[in-house]
Scaffold this active site. Structure first.
Site, PDB file in Angstrom:
ATOM      1  N   PRO A   1     -24.500  15.717  -0.177  1.00 59.46           N
ATOM      2  CA  PRO A   1     -25.601  14.946  -0.758  1.00 59.46           C
ATOM      3  C   PRO A   1     -26.513  15.793  -1.626  1.00 59.46           C
ATOM      4  O   PRO A   1     -26.292  16.994  -1.813  1.00 59.46           O
ATOM      5  CB  PRO A   1     -26.342  14.450   0.491  1.00 59.46           C
ATOM      6  CG  PRO A   1     -26.189  15.578   1.459  1.00 59.46           C
ATOM      7  CD  PRO A   1     -24.820  16.174   1.187  1.00 59.46           C
ATOM      8  N   TRP A   2     -27.578  15.177  -2.127  1.00 56.22           N
ATOM      9  CA  TRP A   2     -28.471  15.825  -3.069  1.00 56.22           C
ATOM     10  C   TRP A   2     -29.665  16.508  -2.414  1.00 56.22           C
ATOM     11  O   TRP A   2     -30.341  17.321  -3.021  1.00 56.22           O
ATOM     12  CB  TRP A   2     -29.014  14.804  -4.086  1.00 56.22           C
ATOM     13  CG  TRP A   2     -29.521  13.520  -3.478  1.00 56.22           C
ATOM     14  CD1 TRP A   2     -28.826  12.350  -3.369  1.00 56.22           C
ATOM     15  CD2 TRP A   2     -30.810  13.273  -2.907  1.00 56.22           C
ATOM     16  NE1 TRP A   2     -29.600  11.399  -2.752  1.00 56.22           N
ATOM     17  CE2 TRP A   2     -30.822  11.932  -2.460  1.00 56.22           C
ATOM     18  CE3 TRP A   2     -31.957  14.043  -2.720  1.00 56.22           C
ATOM     19  CZ2 TRP A   2     -31.928  11.356  -1.841  1.00 56.22           C
ATOM     20  CZ3 TRP A   2     -33.058  13.481  -2.103  1.00 56.22           C
ATOM     21  CH2 TRP A   2     -33.043  12.147  -1.675  1.00 56.22           C
TER      22      TRP A   2
ATOM     23  N   LYS B   1     -16.963  17.628  -3.730  1.00 58.14           N
ATOM     24  CA  LYS B   1     -17.590  16.687  -4.657  1.00 58.14           C
ATOM     25  C   LYS B   1     -19.102  16.719  -4.418  1.00 58.14           C
ATOM     26  O   LYS B   1     -19.601  16.175  -3.446  1.00 58.14           O
ATOM     27  CB  LYS B   1     -17.065  15.271  -4.436  1.00 58.14           C
ATOM     28  CG  LYS B   1     -17.696  14.255  -5.390  1.00 58.14           C
ATOM     29  CD  LYS B   1     -17.273  12.838  -5.080  1.00 58.14           C
ATOM     30  CE  LYS B   1     -17.997  11.843  -5.989  1.00 58.14           C
ATOM     31  NZ  LYS B   1     -19.476  11.844  -5.805  1.00 58.14           N
ATOM     32  N   PRO B   2     -19.852  17.372  -5.315  1.00 56.85           N
ATOM     33  CA  PRO B   2     -21.310  17.373  -5.183  1.00 56.85           C
ATOM     34  C   PRO B   2     -21.893  15.992  -5.501  1.00 56.85           C
ATOM     35  O   PRO B   2     -21.237  15.160  -6.129  1.00 56.85           O
ATOM     36  CB  PRO B   2     -21.766  18.406  -6.218  1.00 56.85           C
ATOM     37  CG  PRO B   2     -20.540  19.176  -6.590  1.00 56.85           C
ATOM     38  CD  PRO B   2     -19.397  18.221  -6.415  1.00 56.85           C
ATOM     39  N   SER B   3     -23.127  15.787  -5.094  1.00 60.27           N
ATOM     40  CA  SER B   3     -23.815  14.539  -5.430  1.00 60.27           C
ATOM     41  C   SER B   3     -24.083  14.474  -6.926  1.00 60.27           C
ATOM     42  O   SER B   3     -24.479  15.477  -7.537  1.00 60.27           O
ATOM     43  CB  SER B   3     -25.141  14.460  -4.681  1.00 60.27           C
ATOM     44  OG  SER B   3     -25.957  13.440  -5.222  1.00 60.27           O
TER      45      SER B   3
ATOM     46  N   GLU C   1     -21.861  13.681   9.020  1.00 59.40           N
ATOM     47  CA  GLU C   1     -23.249  13.934   9.423  1.00 59.40           C
ATOM     48  C   GLU C   1     -24.082  12.953   8.624  1.00 59.40           C
ATOM     49  O   GLU C   1     -24.208  13.073   7.407  1.00 59.40           O
ATOM     50  CB  GLU C   1     -23.641  15.390   9.133  1.00 59.40           C
ATOM     51  CG  GLU C   1     -24.947  15.803   9.810  1.00 59.40           C
ATOM     52  CD  GLU C   1     -26.160  15.582   8.935  1.00 59.40           C
ATOM     53  OE1 GLU C   1     -26.881  14.582   9.177  1.00 59.40           O
ATOM     54  OE2 GLU C   1     -26.392  16.385   8.033  1.00 59.40           O
TER      55      GLU C   1
END
Length: 484
Positions: free
Chosen positions: A148-149, A173-175, A246
């Site tokens: 997530p970011w 895979k980044p946000s 999570e």
């Protein structure tokens, strides 16, 4: 500041695409931080294929070499702390000191992983007069990591470090809301490793779905929201992929009637509004005894009103914007609905640059009092700078109220009586409970499994338990020849 261009990273090669996403500064929406290449389904396949081919040899690499390379990765993060933290602050809106502390924590994640790896990954062997047994731990294969970011670097390393040391390869895979600092760091780290061990793909939900459905991906490790997790489970179902989630939290802080408010309130305020409330284990609701409710409220308002709200790189700022428009509108909607009801909400803090207020996703920290225990602001995960105070009468009542949720990530108890706190802690329906703090201590970071129960997650990160998420057990049983 110059805008940076971020490509995909496949097989240790930068891969440009025909479409780029513009990443804007959440505190200066007129400023472009950089441009990020957006992948397609073909790129996903390329990345997974590269990771799979690398896995065939990487899994045979000695544990000593894998640990050495990860140690070098930690040094890369340390050496690049200043430029990485600056980029992270500009893309996330987090204060610079918060970004710097996150990179330090990401380094610590790698170090803790290495401290546990050798003992955990060692085979367990036993024998008697009839047979010999070896319980061995081997890597799973290609791991899809979706991050997530809100804390991009540390949450990425919580997936990358244990996956790689166990002998897996990764596609990260980044946000789309905070892809830059993670991608820059992973590119530098990937250059230390054989080609294909670390790959980075960018895109929206369609790219995530293609990654999750790919037949060569053996496990999905995801940190984020419950709705996306449910879709990932569906994507993973056809090939029965393993998952580790999570997810969100609605962490209660239970203040007991013997607590020293002068000591407790500043600590709670810090854990409520850290990262402007945008953290999974932030305190999201506070339960206060009736007898100290007014005093608690007044003292908390005094402290929160001292926040200085401004841009992430402004040294005067003690409170930054939220990260993106969706979260900004969601929290504003919560505040608007609270104002229509019977609860009282007060918005606090001082605006450093009022003329820039509408050029960023700025919100004032807010405290809600006289709130019904089942009101939306109490039952939701606000993931922003709005906190409800809920009065209670007895320990039994507050335990029941705290547990009356489908979330179960963290929780905390605040008191001068350890035995009482321990008794209440053991009643909490949560993956973690903290006493007189909210978050892991240094010892906790080393040994506590991180994760939640109910709809706050499946599986754990951190410690030996987190390493276990990235291995398969393989048992070998030798039957000895019997003497006649």
């Amino acid at each position: 500041m110059d805008s940076e261009r971020i490509e995909l990273l496949i097989n240790n090669q930068e891969v440009p695409t025909d479409r780029y996403s513009e990443i804007k500064d959440p505190g200066r929406l007129t400023d472009v931080v950089g441009y990020v290449a957006m992948g397609n389904v073909h790129h996903v396949d390329q990345a997974v294929q590269a990771a799979y081919q690398a896995f065939l040899s990487w899994k045979k690499t000695s544990l000593e070499e894998r640990m050495t390379l990860l140690s070098h990765a930690a040094k890369v993060l340390k050496d690049e702390t200043l430029p990485l933290s600056s980029t992270m602050s500009r893309e996330t809106g987090m204060l610079l000191k918060v970004s710097q502390s996150e990179i330090n924590l990401a380094i610590r994640v790698i170090q803790v992983t290495l401290e546990h790896a050798e003992d955990f990954l060692r085979p367990i062997q036993m024998e008697d007069e009839n047979s010999w047994v070896s319980i061995e731990k081997r890597p799973i294969g290609v791991i899809a990591g979706i991050v997530p970011w809100n804390a991009p670097m540390v949450l990425t390393m919580q997936k990358v470090a244990p996956a790689l040391v166990a002998g897996n390869t990764v596609v990260i895979k980044p946000s789309p809301n905070a892809p830059m600092s993670v991608s820059i760091a992973l590119k530098k780290i990937a250059s230390l490793f054989p080609a294909g061990v670390i790959n980075v793909i960018h895109g929206e939900s369609d790219i995530g779905s293609a990654l999750n459905k790919h037949p060569l991906v053996r496990k999905i490790s995801f940190t984020g929201g419950g709705n996306i997790a449910k879709q990932i489970m569906k994507d993973a179902a056809d090939s029965l992929k393993s998952i580790q989630f999570e997810l969100g939290g609605n962490d209660p802080a239970i203040v007991l009637d013997d607590a020293n408010l002068d000591e407790v309130i500043p600590k709670i305020v810090n854990r409520v509004f850290w990262r402007s409330g945008q953290i999974c284990i932030a305190v999201k609701r506070i339960y206060v005894p009736n007898v100290m409710y007014e005093s608690f409220y007044s003292k908390m308002c005094e402290i929160v009103d001292e926040f200085k709200i401004g841009h992430s790189l402004d040294e005067r700022s003690t409170f930054g914007p939220v990260n993106n428009n969706n979260q900004y509108q969601y929290v504003k909607g919560l505040v608007s609905r609270i104002k229509l009801g019977s609860a009282k909400i007060v918005e606090l803090g001082k605006r450093l640059e009022p003329e820039q207020w509408n050029n960023g996703y700025y919100l004032q920290p807010a405290i809600v009092r006289d709130v019904d225990p089942m009101q939306e602001i109490v039952t939701c995960e606000q993931f922003g700078p709005v906190i409800p105070l809920i009065p209670y009468r007895t320990d039994e009542e507050v335990i029941q109220m705290a547990n009356k949720t489908e979330y179960g990530l963290g929780s905390s108890v605040w008191t001068c009586d350890f035995e009482r706190a321990l008794r209440i802690s053991r009643e909490m329906e949560a993956g973690m409970t903290f006493i007189n703090g909210h978050g892991q201590s240094r010892l906790g970071h080393e040994f506590m499994p991180f994760g939640g129960v109910k709809q706050s997650g499946i599986g754990r990160e951190n410690s030996e338990v987190g390493l276990a998420e990235f291995i398969e057990y393989h048992a070998i049983n030798y039957h000895k020849p019997q003497k006649s």
